[in-house]
Design an enzyme around this catalytic site. Sequence first.
Site, short mmCIF file in Angstrom:
data_model
loop_
_atom_site.label_atom_id
_atom_site.label_comp_id
_atom_site.label_asym_id
_atom_site.label_seq_id
_atom_site.Cartn_x
_atom_site.Cartn_y
_atom_site.Cartn_z
N THR A 1 -6.32 -0.15 -6.09
CA THR A 1 -7.31 -1.21 -5.91
C THR A 1 -8.63 -0.86 -6.59
O THR A 1 -9.16 -1.64 -7.39
CB THR A 1 -7.56 -1.42 -4.39
N VAL A 2 -9.15 0.33 -6.31
CA VAL A 2 -10.48 0.68 -6.84
C VAL A 2 -10.39 1.00 -8.34
O VAL A 2 -11.21 0.51 -9.14
CB VAL A 2 -11.11 1.85 -6.06
N LYS B 1 -17.55 9.30 6.57
CA LYS B 1 -18.74 8.69 5.96
C LYS B 1 -20.03 9.16 6.64
O LYS B 1 -21.03 9.42 5.97
CB LYS B 1 -18.60 7.17 6.01
N GLY C 1 -13.21 -2.94 -0.77
CA GLY C 1 -12.73 -3.99 -1.68
C GLY C 1 -12.83 -3.56 -3.12
O GLY C 1 -13.62 -2.69 -3.49
N1 HSE Z 1 -10.61 1.35 5.13
C1 HSE Z 1 -12.03 1.34 4.91
C2 HSE Z 1 -12.68 0.25 5.72
C3 HSE Z 1 -12.39 1.10 3.47
O1 HSE Z 1 -11.99 -0.55 6.35
O2 HSE Z 1 -13.91 0.19 5.75
C4 HSE Z 1 -12.53 2.29 2.67
O3 HSE Z 1 -13.26 3.32 3.29
#
Ligand code: HSE
Length: 404
Positions: free
Chosen positions: A11-12, A200, A298
């Site tokens: 995707t990315v 994160k 996304g």
């Molecule tokens: N799966 C993650 C989310 C996206 O739903 O935010 C990528 O870190």
Amino acid sequence: MVKVAILGYGTVGSGVAQVLHENQDSIAASVGQSVEVKYILDVRDFDQSPYGGRFVKDFSVIEEDPEVSIVVETIGGAAVALNFTQRALRAGKSVVTSNKELVACHGLELTRLAKEKGVCYLFEASVGGGIPIIRPLTVCLAANQIEEVCGILNGTTNYILTRMIQAGLPFETALKEAQENGYAERDPSADILGYDACRKICILADLAFGKNVDPQLVPTEGITGISLADVDYADGAGKKIKLLGRAVRQADGRVCAYVAPHLVDVTHPIAGVEDVFNAVFVKGNAVGDVMFYGRGAGKLPTASAVVADVMDIARSGGNRSPITWGDGDPALVCGTEELVSRFYVRIKGAADALRNQVGEIKLLARSGATPDEAAGITELAMTEAQLREKLMGMEVLSLIRVLN
Ligand code: HSE
């Protein structure tokens, strides 16, 4: 001309190729020279792709090509991606990534390796997808002592909670809907158990506090225990349930970092962050409160941040000042044990019993509640251990921290 190799055409990675192609003129104008994809590494075949002739399966082709100065790592995970990143940096190539697991677990060694080799390791897309947060935190807010970073860092869980709150869907149904919409993976564990948000908040804490925060030391709770009863009681109190990653500076310099659901007052800006959107709230001692909001995942939003990092390196000729931070220390991170908050609590039992045991508590109501269930929000802030002591002997169904 700057030549780039993309590792992983998922995707990315495919979004990065698309943005570099579609915006090639404006990118060239901004960088001062064109930026071209020379190779795409993937184990799969993409015969129909417009990049047909550029696919390779052997990383050493990229590693040994001196023309490639920037490698974009969009493989994900911390195994193959780590090996390829180390090899690319050792070969004198800058690396750009969206890989939060790799940055959270190995970011310190990789940023140091990049510095040693005189190249860059950039990762704007690793937190908040397309939301600018790494640069603002490290550059625009550099004059501050950061007191707290707090955010909705996972789009999938925010979508699930939003559907539970707005449509009254039970957790399992909302999760299924998230999977059908392509937000949640077939194995959604990393999202719903909070691991993605943990990685994160660790990256944000590394940067905000300048020392390595090990994800393994960060208490992490997801949203699988949240019920519609909790959503309804929270609604009755003018609050929404949100999964937050938080890193709070303590007076003694330690960092209280954790991931957990919270009750957030509807007047707080974070409460208005719905669906798959993310938001990062930063408190600095000079700037006060600032919030960054946008699409946290996304194809194109994430590619937007990756390509901006590529452009930053291309513009600087690889001489961009490095982003890195200091060593960690097991004593640096304190969990939530000392964090004082008000709490929402739901028990099996009568409201009188709850009040008698906890003392000052605002009792809550919801339609459909049975007489053998009671819920409330403590009037006083306390630690979780202090509350659990008060609740001794009671069957606790939910215990959720209230955001100050
Ligand atoms: N799966 C993650 C989310 C996206 O739903 O935010 C990528 O870190």
